[in-house]
Design a protein around this motif. Structure first.
Motif, short mmCIF file in Angstrom:
data_model
loop_
_atom_site.label_atom_id
_atom_site.label_comp_id
_atom_site.label_asym_id
_atom_site.label_seq_id
_atom_site.Cartn_x
_atom_site.Cartn_y
_atom_site.Cartn_z
N THR A 80 -5.65 -30.96 -15.07
CA THR A 80 -6.56 -31.70 -14.22
C THR A 80 -6.29 -33.19 -14.34
O THR A 80 -6.23 -33.92 -13.35
N ASN A 96 -11.07 -31.32 -5.75
CA ASN A 96 -10.51 -30.00 -6.02
C ASN A 96 -10.33 -29.79 -7.51
O ASN A 96 -10.78 -28.81 -8.09
N ALA A 97 -9.68 -30.76 -8.13
CA ALA A 97 -9.40 -30.64 -9.55
C ALA A 97 -10.68 -30.52 -10.36
O ALA A 97 -10.82 -29.64 -11.21
N LEU A 139 -2.03 -38.75 -11.32
CA LEU A 139 -0.98 -38.94 -10.33
C LEU A 139 -1.55 -39.53 -9.06
O LEU A 139 -1.05 -40.52 -8.52
N ALA A 140 -2.64 -38.89 -8.60
CA ALA A 140 -3.23 -39.36 -7.35
C ALA A 140 -3.68 -40.81 -7.47
O ALA A 140 -3.39 -41.64 -6.61
N MET A 169 -9.71 -35.27 -1.68
CA MET A 169 -9.43 -33.84 -1.73
C MET A 169 -8.87 -33.44 -3.08
O MET A 169 -9.31 -32.47 -3.70
N VAL A 170 -7.93 -34.21 -3.55
CA VAL A 170 -7.25 -33.83 -4.79
C VAL A 170 -8.20 -33.88 -5.97
O VAL A 170 -8.33 -32.91 -6.74
N SER A 185 -8.89 -40.44 1.61
CA SER A 185 -9.43 -39.13 1.97
C SER A 185 -8.58 -38.04 1.35
O SER A 185 -9.09 -36.99 0.96
N ALA A 186 -7.27 -38.30 1.27
CA ALA A 186 -6.42 -37.32 0.60
C ALA A 186 -6.71 -37.30 -0.89
O ALA A 186 -6.76 -36.25 -1.53
N VAL A 187 -6.94 -38.50 -1.44
CA VAL A 187 -7.26 -38.58 -2.87
C VAL A 187 -8.55 -37.82 -3.16
O VAL A 187 -8.67 -37.11 -4.17
N ALA A 233 -3.09 -34.24 -12.56
CA ALA A 233 -3.23 -34.28 -11.11
C ALA A 233 -3.99 -35.52 -10.65
O ALA A 233 -3.55 -36.24 -9.75
#
Lengths: 414, 202, 405
Positions: free
Chosen positions: C21, C281-282, C27-28, C277-278, C273-275, C24
């Motif tokens: 986690t 999610n994690a 990284l983001a 999600m990541v 917005s992509a971040v 991930a």
């Protein structure tokens, strides 16, 4: 068998799988939106550039690009124009004489671009200036015959010269032999595009009057500007036109006549792709997270499977298959998200003019602030393919790990 | 030629030749800084020779509206002055006496397609000696832009002509450009070669 | 045992899960640090390139000069003004302008001559670095001029070629001189590209018989800072002359830059917005998988509040570790991009974007903001992500929890 197992594994953890697929779908939606919007924006900009300049495809004298001069001209214009207009994809073919001139009125003078047109072959789709004359800010009207004596010019130049509709203007330029010549005409119309460079620098006269002043033959002109219905067809039209061009002239596309625009679009596209690559990385990180987690949780399960004889290779395949499915479902979701959105954009567009301002130029061409959609199969395939590949790749590491679990260890883990 | 403007005052001595309507040559004799500068009008073109850089430049459209040698005459005036008859229609607008002088006033109106700077030119002539007294230049709106006065009638090369030409801009009436003719010769046999670019440099 | 201790132990216990986690999210967030720095850099670059090309931040003119640029409309106490500006800690330079005809071979073109103070100009603008061919002006070569790239094309000349300039000097005489092209510029801005002939101020003064007075003083303070103080400073030093800053001088450009900034900010939001999600999610996963564990805890008597608090502390701990990793990975990358930049020049050499020259290499700009902003998002998103599962876990009945697996 592998696929069945993979599929089932995924749906044992509905929520998790769903979230991951949504992420992929979202990534696709974002990438597609950005690309398509970008493509449309480029196409629109190219089209506008073509209408402000010399068309998507131009037939002009050799060497004119490097050294524009009124001494350079092409012959046999009428026949060539008709042939060009008959080609597929062609919206308009317009003969024009273009050159620099000085415009004077009682002592005030201003330099600018003289563009002599034949109004029978010009319209909003062939010329930005003709379109402006039909616009809300225009005064007077464009002349209607190719030998009309009237002059049409931009608001800023008209104000500077103190020339309103009906007033007489004199223009001085050099003719085909390099001698100084002058012509005169009354202002028939004034346009206002909102772009300062255009409103202060463009003057339209009729082509036959220009031929008279410049000593051109009745079938001579500087160039023929051809616009097409889809800018991607420009090369095709150019290739069809090239053999028809008279000696000493050649057919060029907008890439050659508007080099600055080419550079700008290439740069913007590159930066867009860079941004999407970034996005792809982010999403890949998320997918990696999910799949890795799911693998680690099932260590015990995998241990048992290997203990009863499943090969590590098969396990690897199962995990890869899982990520394959995630990609597939994500793709499906992406389509579901994107399609109505695409239709909306295509029909309505999103008005970004609050962000871009009413009129801005880029590479010398006016930008349209309304965001619309333009997708090509190629582009779509590229995005989908990339997302899919990233998804698969994200599954590789976890898949490897899955196959590496020594059976005893995993059973012990409770 | 004497020029007086808001920013400077200068006097040039020059000599000039002309043949017909289309050929003329002016050469500066003094002051020393500008001696040798010459302007050649041949047909529709004007060339300037500049001794300092030993270069001959053909004047382009952009320069036509700029002043000739810093005076109130433009380069365009040099090309244009001989074309009044072709570019304008005329009518006699006054005939009679003004200030004790018998004058005739001719109003010239620019032809529709004539590429001229002045829409209206009013010429006042002394009907007694048939010499021009004044020329006024108007724009399209009827505003006076400049006035040229002819004065000091004397004997020049066997003819009676006004020896002083003064151009006064209407928006700056304290400025002027004045040509004073010291001597003139007419009916010379001048070859066309006199008016060639090559001869500019001499 | 305190909630904190338990939380930390939990984190430590499930190393692998925590690690994944954390990686991930790290990284983001790390990528966001780099991206923010890049975008900041590009925006700053855009503003810089407008200012340091020619216009500077603030300019002084004689009132009316800009509307009617006659050679006689000069500022006559420029030396005094420049000294006052030096004392105030900003950089100023003076310029003289004149319109003339340039002729080369059989071509000629109307040009604008610009006379620079060769000592002061490099302190205010960077135009001296925008040479494409040849070299910049040199006081030792008074007859060497630098011309705009489009002018070079119109006249058909390049470095080493001769150029004749013909104009009207201040005393009414014909100013004319022969110059040699020392250098040709890259794209600077439209007027200079099309008609610029650049020379030293002394050369100009001699040519145009203008021994004193300047037409323009350009001033630069600190670029990227607030324009207001610098403008006021120049106003104080300038006395009766007209003082305007670049936004007032070129409102179209100001608008364009503001809009670009807006567009870029929009892009960043999109990326976040992509971040979202990541990270979501994690975080969600890491909590939901442990439902059974929470059930046990509750069964042995832990209050719902303690369970929730424990989850939140775990999440924050994870986020903190992720931040450290993100900064460790993202910051050096951002610094590298600040130094070396992202080179797009294979796509376009030097181009003119809306009247300003654009450099095809993107440099990042590392500021505290490019780290703080992503980290704020990280913690905010983390807390948001665990809120629901924390609440659910806290309220779950132990029996249901056992049934989960």
């Amino acid at each position: 068998m592998i696929f069945k197992m993979a599929w089932r594994n995924l749906w044992r953890h509905t929520r998790r799988t769903l979230i991951t697929c949504v992420t992929v779908g979202f990534g696709i939606w974002l990438a597609v939106t950005l690309s398509a919007v970008g493509e449309h924006s480029y196409s629109t900009t190219i089209d506008t550039g073509a209408r402000m300049g010399a068309g998507h495809v131009t037939v002009q004298p050799d060497g004119y690009l490097d050294k524009p001069s009124l001494a350079s001209r092409i012959d046999g214009v009428a026949a060539l124009r008709d042939k060009a207009a008959a080609l597929p994809h062609v919206n308009s073919a317009s003969p024009r004489i273009t050159g620099q001139a000085i415009f004077t009125k009682a002592g005030n003078s201003r330099g600018g671009m003289l563009i002599a047109i034949d109004p029978r072959y010009e319209s909003a789709s062939s010329s930005y200036f003709v379109e402006a004359m039909h616009g809300p800010h225009a005064e007077g009207a464009l002349f209607e015959t190719p030998d009309a004596p009237q002059i049409v010019l931009g608001r800023t130049m008209a104000d500077y010269l103190d020339a309103s509709v009906g007033k007489k203007l004199v223009y001085t330029t050099t003719d085909k032999d390099g001698d100084m010549v002058a012509g005169a005409g009354r202002v028939g119309g004034i346009f206002e595009t909102g772009v300062p460079e255009i409103d202060a620098g463009v003057v339209l006269v009729s082509i036959d009057k220009a031929r008279e002043v410049l000593g051109y033959g009745p079938d001579e002109a500087t160039l023929i500007a051809v616009t097409v219905d889809d800018q991607h067809a420009a090369q095709e039209v150019r290739d069809a036109l090239a053999p028809l061009a008279p000696k000493g002239a050649s057919a060029l596309t907008w890439r050659e006549t508007m080099a600055d625009l080419v550079g700008f679009i290439a740069l913007d596209r590159a930066s867009n792709q860079f941004f999407q690559f970034f996005l792809g990385l982010l999403i890949a990180a998320g997918i990696l997270n999910t799949i890795l987690m799911s693998v680690l949780e099932r260590k015990r399960e995998f241990g048992i499977m290997m203990a009863i004889g499943m090969s590590p290779w098969r396990l690897f395949n199962i995990v890869v298959a899982e990520s394959f499915f995630i990609g597939l479902v994500g793709l499906a979701l992406g389509v579901v998200f994107t399609t109505p959105w695409a239709i909306y954009l295509d029909v309505h567009g999103v008005d970004l003019s609050s962000m871009y301002g009413e009129n801005s130029t880029m590479g010398g061409v006016v930008m349209d602030p309304i965001m619309r959609f333009h997708m090509t199969g190629q582009l779509l395939a590229g995005i989908v393919g990339t997302m899919f590949t990233l998804t698969l790749l994200a599954g590789v590491y976890p898949a490897i790990k899955a196959g590496r679990v020594p059976p005893v260890e995993s059973i012990r883990m409770i | 030629m004497t020029v007086k403007t808001e920013h400077y005052e200068r006097t040039l001595e020059m000599e000039g030749w002309s043949k017909g309507k289309d050929q003329s040559l002016f050469r500066i004799l003094a002051p020393l800084k500008e001696k040798g500068t010459s302007t050649l009008k041949s047909g529709k073109n004007i060339y300037t020779y500049l001794p300092k850089t030993d270069s001959t430049i053909r004047l382009t459209g952009g320069m036509m509206q700029s002043s000739w040698m810093g005076s109130h005459f433009t380069n365009d005036d040099l090309v244009r002055e001989s074309r009044l008859a072709e570019d304008y229609t005329w009518a006699i607008s006054f005939e009679g006496e003004r200030d004790g002088v018998k004058v005739m006033e001719i109003t010239l109106t620019a032809r529709e397609d004539a590429a001229v700077a002045w829409d209206k030119v009013v010429l006042t002539i002394n009907t007694t000696d048939k010499l021009p007294l004044e020329q006024r230049f108007y724009d399209e709106e009827g505003a006076l832009i400049r006035t040229m006065r002819f004065s000091d009638v004397k004997d020049l090369g066997g003819r009676r002509l006004p020896a002083q030409l003064t151009m006064i801009p209407a928006d700056k009436p304290t400025e002027f450009t004045r040509f004073v003719y010291r001597e003139a010769q007419f009916n010379l046999d001048l070859s066309d070669a006199t008016f060639s670019k090559a001869r500019l440099k001499k | 045992m305190s909630t904190l201790k338990m939380a930390l132990r939990n984190v430590g216990r499930n190393r692998r899960r925590t690690l994944i986690t954390t990686i991930a999210t790290a990284l983001a967030v790390g990528l966001m640090i780099v991206y923010t720095a890049l975008v900041d850099g590009v925006i700053n670059q855009m503003e810089r390139s407008v200012l340091v090309m020619d216009i500077g931040q603030v300019q002084i003119h004689k009132a009316g000069y800009r509307e009617d640029p006659t050679i006689y409309a000069t500022i006559d106490d420029s030396d005094a003004i420049l000294t006052r500006l030096d004392d105030a800690g900003v950089h100023g330079t003076s310029r003289v302008f004149g319109f003339a005809l340039a002729a080369a071979g059989s071509s000629s073109a109307g040009v604008q001559m610009r006379g620079f103070d060769l000592v002061r100009e490099p302190q205010v603008t960077e135009i001296h670095t925008r040479i494409r061919d040849g070299a910049w002006l040199d006081a030792a070569d008074p007859d060497g001029v630098v011309i705009g790239k489009k002018l070079a094309r119109t006249l058909g000349i390049g470095v080493g070629d001769d150029l004749i300039i013909l104009g009207q000097a201040t005393d009414g005489s014909m100013a004319n001189a022969r110059f040699k092209v020392r250098g040709v510029l890259k794209a600077v801005n439209e007027p200079i590209d099309r008609a610029g002939v650049l020379m030293s101020q002394d050369t100009f003064r001699q040519l145009m018989a203008m021994p004193a007075g300047v037409h323009e003083i350009a001033v630069v303070g600190k670029i990227g800072g607030d324009l207001g103080p610098t403008t006021q400073l120049v106003r104080d030093a300038a006395g009766p002359w007209e003082v305007l800053n670049w936004r007032e001088l070129n409102p179209v450009m100001a608008d364009l830059l503001d809009n670009s900034r807006g567009a870029m900010t929009f892009m960043i939001l999109l990326t976040y917005s992509a971040v979202i999600m990541v990270v979501f999610n994690a975080m969600l996963m890491s909590v939901f998988e442990r439902v059974r564990e929470f059930g046990i805890l509750k069964a042995i008597g832990l209050s719902p509040l303690r369970v929730a608090t424990m989850i939140v502390i775990e999440a924050i701990t994870q986020a903190s570790v992720a931040s450290v990793a993100a900064v460790a990975f993202g910051l050096p990358l951002a610094f590298w991009l600040q130094r070396d930049g992202l080179d797009f020049s294979s796509f376009a050499s030097d181009i003119d974007f809306a009247g300003m020259a654009m450099e095809p290499i993107w440099y990042a700009s590392v500021t505290p903001n490019c780290v703080i902003e992503p980290l704020i998002w990280l913690f905010a998103l983390t807390l948001l992500a665990v809120a629901y599962p924390a609440g659910k876990a806290a309220l779950i009945k132990p029996v249901e929890a056992f049934r989960q697996r």
